[in-house]
Design a protein around this motif. Sequence first.
Motif: not given
Length: 67
Positions: A7-19
């Motif tokens: 469930s937290a993978w999408s938030i982690t991936i999006l935040s990594m791409v944004l960073a």
Amino acid sequence: MPQLDTSAWSITILSMVLALFIMFQLKVSKYKYPEIPEPKPLSSPKKPMPWEEKWTKVCSPLLLPQQ
């Protein structure tokens, strides 16, 4: 066997791409672009070859006796 919680993978991936995007933008923004680009010359200056710089004796082949 317990299932993996994704469930937290999408938030982690999006935040990594944004960073990564922000870091890339900061890196690119520090580069100084030339204000007036100048065209490169089409013909490069002729560079003399090593054998053109030295004087060499030109020897003609031995002449054969006429028949």
